[in-house]
Design a protein around this motif. Structure first.
Motif, PDB file in Angstrom:
ATOM      1  N   PRO A  37      77.986 -31.818 -31.746  1.00  0.00           N
ATOM      2  CA  PRO A  37      77.852 -32.087 -32.930  1.00  0.00           C
ATOM      3  C   PRO A  37      79.138 -31.409 -33.814  1.00  0.00           C
ATOM      4  CG  PRO A  37      75.828 -31.022 -32.432  1.00  0.00           C
ATOM      5  CD  PRO A  37      76.775 -31.056 -31.421  1.00  0.00           C
ATOM      6  N   PHE A  38      79.865 -30.511 -33.122  1.00  0.00           N
ATOM      7  CA  PHE A  38      81.042 -29.959 -33.596  1.00  0.00           C
ATOM      8  C   PHE A  38      82.163 -30.490 -33.402  1.00  0.00           C
ATOM      9  CE2 PHE A  38      78.010 -26.450 -33.331  1.00  0.00           C
ATOM     10  CZ  PHE A  38      77.573 -26.121 -34.558  1.00  0.00           C
ATOM     11  N   PHE A  39      82.380 -31.653 -32.394  1.00  0.00           N
ATOM     12  CA  PHE A  39      83.443 -32.237 -32.157  1.00  0.00           C
ATOM     13  C   PHE A  39      83.301 -33.678 -32.558  1.00  0.00           C
ATOM     14  CE2 PHE A  39      83.727 -28.393 -29.829  1.00  0.00           C
ATOM     15  CZ  PHE A  39      85.110 -28.029 -29.986  1.00  0.00           C
ATOM     16  N   ARG A  40      83.818 -34.207 -33.523  1.00  0.00           N
ATOM     17  CA  ARG A  40      83.635 -35.798 -33.820  1.00  0.00           C
ATOM     18  C   ARG A  40      84.530 -36.572 -32.958  1.00  0.00           C
ATOM     19  NH1 ARG A  40      83.884 -34.253 -40.138  1.00  0.00           N
ATOM     20  NH2 ARG A  40      86.106 -34.080 -39.621  1.00  0.00           N
ATOM     21  N   TRP A  41      83.949 -37.769 -32.933  1.00  0.00           N
ATOM     22  CA  TRP A  41      84.754 -38.789 -32.320  1.00  0.00           C
ATOM     23  C   TRP A  41      86.167 -39.172 -32.820  1.00  0.00           C
ATOM     24  CZ3 TRP A  41      79.975 -42.051 -32.968  1.00  0.00           C
ATOM     25  CH2 TRP A  41      78.994 -41.833 -31.793  1.00  0.00           C
ATOM     26  N   GLN A  42      86.387 -38.868 -34.096  1.00  0.00           N
ATOM     27  CA  GLN A  42      87.621 -39.436 -34.778  1.00  0.00           C
ATOM     28  C   GLN A  42      87.764 -38.244 -36.068  1.00  0.00           C
ATOM     29  OE1 GLN A  42      87.865 -43.296 -36.078  1.00  0.00           O
ATOM     30  NE2 GLN A  42      86.455 -43.043 -37.540  1.00  0.00           N
ATOM     31  N   PRO A  43      88.862 -37.978 -36.348  1.00  0.00           N
ATOM     32  CA  PRO A  43      89.068 -37.319 -37.680  1.00  0.00           C
ATOM     33  C   PRO A  43      88.266 -37.956 -38.864  1.00  0.00           C
ATOM     34  CG  PRO A  43      91.189 -37.386 -36.597  1.00  0.00           C
ATOM     35  CD  PRO A  43      90.286 -38.339 -35.709  1.00  0.00           C
ATOM     36  N   SER A  44      87.810 -37.099 -39.695  1.00  0.00           N
ATOM     37  CA  SER A  44      86.979 -37.771 -40.758  1.00  0.00           C
ATOM     38  C   SER A  44      87.907 -38.432 -41.565  1.00  0.00           C
ATOM     39  CB  SER A  44      86.279 -36.680 -41.584  1.00  0.00           C
ATOM     40  OG  SER A  44      85.326 -37.381 -42.638  1.00  0.00           O
ATOM     41  N   GLU A  45      87.541 -39.639 -42.023  1.00  0.00           N
ATOM     42  CA  GLU A  45      88.203 -40.613 -43.022  1.00  0.00           C
ATOM     43  C   GLU A  45      88.055 -40.155 -44.462  1.00  0.00           C
ATOM     44  OE1 GLU A  45      87.224 -44.407 -41.981  1.00  0.00           O
ATOM     45  OE2 GLU A  45      88.003 -44.192 -39.980  1.00  0.00           O
ATOM     46  N   ARG A  55      82.800 -42.072 -51.618  1.00  0.00           N
ATOM     47  CA  ARG A  55      81.605 -42.857 -51.251  1.00  0.00           C
ATOM     48  C   ARG A  55      80.722 -42.023 -50.283  1.00  0.00           C
ATOM     49  NH1 ARG A  55      83.224 -47.873 -48.612  1.00  0.00           N
ATOM     50  NH2 ARG A  55      85.187 -46.668 -48.112  1.00  0.00           N
ATOM     51  N   GLY A  56      81.125 -40.914 -49.767  1.00  0.00           N
ATOM     52  CA  GLY A  56      80.166 -40.104 -49.089  1.00  0.00           C
ATOM     53  C   GLY A  56      80.948 -40.170 -47.568  1.00  0.00           C
ATOM     54  N   THR A  57      80.112 -40.080 -46.538  1.00  0.00           N
ATOM     55  CA  THR A  57      80.678 -39.934 -45.252  1.00  0.00           C
ATOM     56  C   THR A  57      80.848 -41.284 -44.665  1.00  0.00           C
ATOM     57  OG1 THR A  57      78.370 -39.582 -44.284  1.00  0.00           O
ATOM     58  CG2 THR A  57      79.697 -37.632 -44.526  1.00  0.00           C
ATOM     59  N   SER A  58      81.534 -41.341 -43.827  1.00  0.00           N
ATOM     60  CA  SER A  58      81.799 -42.820 -43.002  1.00  0.00           C
ATOM     61  C   SER A  58      80.498 -43.159 -42.141  1.00  0.00           C
ATOM     62  CB  SER A  58      82.937 -42.800 -42.309  1.00  0.00           C
ATOM     63  OG  SER A  58      82.855 -41.928 -41.064  1.00  0.00           O
ATOM     64  N   PHE A  59      80.402 -44.252 -41.693  1.00  0.00           N
ATOM     65  CA  PHE A  59      79.168 -44.578 -40.805  1.00  0.00           C
ATOM     66  C   PHE A  59      79.312 -43.943 -39.387  1.00  0.00           C
ATOM     67  CE2 PHE A  59      77.728 -47.253 -37.412  1.00  0.00           C
ATOM     68  CZ  PHE A  59      76.505 -47.542 -37.554  1.00  0.00           C
ATOM     69  N   LEU A  60      80.648 -43.780 -39.111  1.00  0.00           N
ATOM     70  CA  LEU A  60      81.085 -43.188 -37.802  1.00  0.00           C
ATOM     71  C   LEU A  60      80.434 -41.830 -37.759  1.00  0.00           C
ATOM     72  CD1 LEU A  60      84.402 -44.700 -36.418  1.00  0.00           C
ATOM     73  CD2 LEU A  60      81.924 -45.128 -35.586  1.00  0.00           C
ATOM     74  N   ASP A  61      80.929 -41.161 -38.744  1.00  0.00           N
ATOM     75  CA  ASP A  61      80.514 -39.858 -38.774  1.00  0.00           C
ATOM     76  C   ASP A  61      79.078 -39.426 -38.835  1.00  0.00           C
ATOM     77  OD1 ASP A  61      82.931 -38.606 -39.039  1.00  0.00           O
ATOM     78  OD2 ASP A  61      82.908 -38.602 -41.224  1.00  0.00           O
ATOM     79  N   THR A  62      78.242 -40.403 -39.446  1.00  0.00           N
ATOM     80  CA  THR A  62      76.623 -40.268 -39.539  1.00  0.00           C
ATOM     81  C   THR A  62      76.255 -40.707 -38.056  1.00  0.00           C
ATOM     82  OG1 THR A  62      76.860 -41.035 -41.757  1.00  0.00           O
ATOM     83  CG2 THR A  62      74.705 -41.118 -40.630  1.00  0.00           C
ATOM     84  N   ALA A  63      76.912 -41.779 -37.373  1.00  0.00           N
ATOM     85  CA  ALA A  63      76.281 -42.204 -36.282  1.00  0.00           C
ATOM     86  C   ALA A  63      76.674 -40.958 -35.205  1.00  0.00           C
ATOM     87  CB  ALA A  63      76.931 -43.450 -35.595  1.00  0.00           C
ATOM     88  N   HIS A  64      77.886 -40.266 -35.391  1.00  0.00           N
ATOM     89  CA  HIS A  64      78.041 -39.228 -34.453  1.00  0.00           C
ATOM     90  C   HIS A  64      77.201 -37.996 -34.456  1.00  0.00           C
ATOM     91  CE1 HIS A  64      79.978 -35.265 -33.407  1.00  0.00           C
ATOM     92  NE2 HIS A  64      80.237 -35.849 -32.363  1.00  0.00           N
ATOM     93  N   PHE A  65      76.644 -37.754 -35.894  1.00  0.00           N
ATOM     94  CA  PHE A  65      75.740 -36.699 -36.131  1.00  0.00           C
ATOM     95  C   PHE A  65      74.204 -36.930 -35.453  1.00  0.00           C
ATOM     96  CE2 PHE A  65      72.536 -34.636 -38.805  1.00  0.00           C
ATOM     97  CZ  PHE A  65      73.040 -33.336 -38.521  1.00  0.00           C
ATOM     98  N   VAL A  66      73.954 -38.196 -35.722  1.00  0.00           N
ATOM     99  CA  VAL A  66      72.603 -38.404 -35.121  1.00  0.00           C
ATOM    100  C   VAL A  66      72.557 -38.561 -33.678  1.00  0.00           C
ATOM    101  CG1 VAL A  66      70.996 -40.510 -35.183  1.00  0.00           C
ATOM    102  CG2 VAL A  66      72.078 -39.931 -37.233  1.00  0.00           C
ATOM    103  N   PHE A  67      73.615 -39.247 -33.192  1.00  0.00           N
ATOM    104  CA  PHE A  67      73.708 -39.282 -31.748  1.00  0.00           C
ATOM    105  C   PHE A  67      73.772 -37.733 -31.140  1.00  0.00           C
ATOM    106  CE2 PHE A  67      76.168 -39.756 -27.905  1.00  0.00           C
ATOM    107  CZ  PHE A  67      75.413 -40.584 -27.075  1.00  0.00           C
ATOM    108  N   SER A  68      74.662 -37.170 -31.503  1.00  0.00           N
ATOM    109  CA  SER A  68      74.935 -35.623 -31.061  1.00  0.00           C
ATOM    110  C   SER A  68      73.637 -34.801 -31.226  1.00  0.00           C
ATOM    111  CB  SER A  68      76.036 -35.085 -31.698  1.00  0.00           C
ATOM    112  OG  SER A  68      76.056 -34.844 -32.929  1.00  0.00           O
ATOM    113  N   MET A  69      73.080 -34.813 -32.171  1.00  0.00           N
ATOM    114  CA  MET A  69      71.856 -34.025 -32.656  1.00  0.00           C
ATOM    115  C   MET A  69      70.728 -34.580 -31.722  1.00  0.00           C
ATOM    116  SD  MET A  69      72.557 -31.655 -34.393  1.00  0.00           S
ATOM    117  CE  MET A  69      71.250 -30.843 -34.731  1.00  0.00           C
ATOM    118  N   SER A  70      70.683 -35.735 -31.285  1.00  0.00           N
ATOM    119  CA  SER A  70      69.692 -36.350 -30.668  1.00  0.00           C
ATOM    120  C   SER A  70      69.838 -35.875 -29.109  1.00  0.00           C
ATOM    121  CB  SER A  70      69.451 -37.743 -30.486  1.00  0.00           C
ATOM    122  OG  SER A  70      69.285 -38.247 -31.926  1.00  0.00           O
TER     123      SER A  70
END
Length: 173
Positions: free
Chosen positions: A29-37, A42-57
């Motif tokens: 969870p502490f190392f994202r796939w790409q830097p946050s855009e 509008r909030g967080t990007s879809f990739l940030d959300t997907a990364h969070f859900v995937f890594s927490m799972s």
């Protein structure tokens, strides 16, 4: 159990490997796939959300796997009574919670929220330390002296010839 028996014998052989995977999943969870855009407010990007859900799972899955594995090892490899075994598991969970709160509090006090690079280095160090401890614990539990002691504790298993299951008797009972 099937993976452990296929590749190592019993559950104790899975401690080191599972612990190292657990440490990597803890870091995810502490190392994202790409830097946050910047999303233009509008909030967080879809990739940030997907990364969070995937890594927490991943983390949740490995946490549960290791908790079950360690609890099973305590149950299988001890001559403690049920009440003493429950006390041991409860005390270990309490120590786990206290250590987690201590590390989290120390991390919040020492590291800046604005720059997470030093915090990430701390987490990598912590994960390496935990991985080493899991590997050491596996080597201690699988040492020849420990295996000999465990074999002496367990009475030889009585093997009964397998009997065919009688459906009529099962339904009747």
């Amino acid at each position: 159990d099937s993976f452990a028996s296929k590749y190592g014998g019993d559950r104790t052989h899975m401690i080191g490997f599972g612990g190292c995977m657990f440490a990597v999943c803890f870091l995810a969870p502490f190392f994202r796939w790409q830097p946050s855009e910047t999303t233009g407010g509008r909030g967080t990007s879809f990739l940030d959300t997907a990364h969070f859900v995937f890594s927490m799972s991943l983390y949740d899955n490995m946490y549960s796997t290791m908790a079950i594995l360690l609890g099973s090892i305590v149950t299988d490899n001890s001559e403690l009574s049920d009440a003493a075994r429950i006390r041991v598991l409860a005390i270990s969970k309490f120590c786990h919670i206290v250590a987690s709160f201590f590390v989290a509090k120390a991390g919040m006090a020492v590291f800046s929220v604005d720059d997470l690079s030093s915090f990430r280095k701390f987490l990598v160090f912590l994960s390496i330390l935990v991985s080493i401890l899991f590997v050491v614990s596996q080597s201690l539990m699988t040492s020849p002296q420990q295996q000999t002691r465990l074999q002496k504790q367990q009475p030889p298993a009585k093997t009964k010839p397998k009997q065919a299951l009688n459906i009529r008797k099962v339904v009747r009972d």
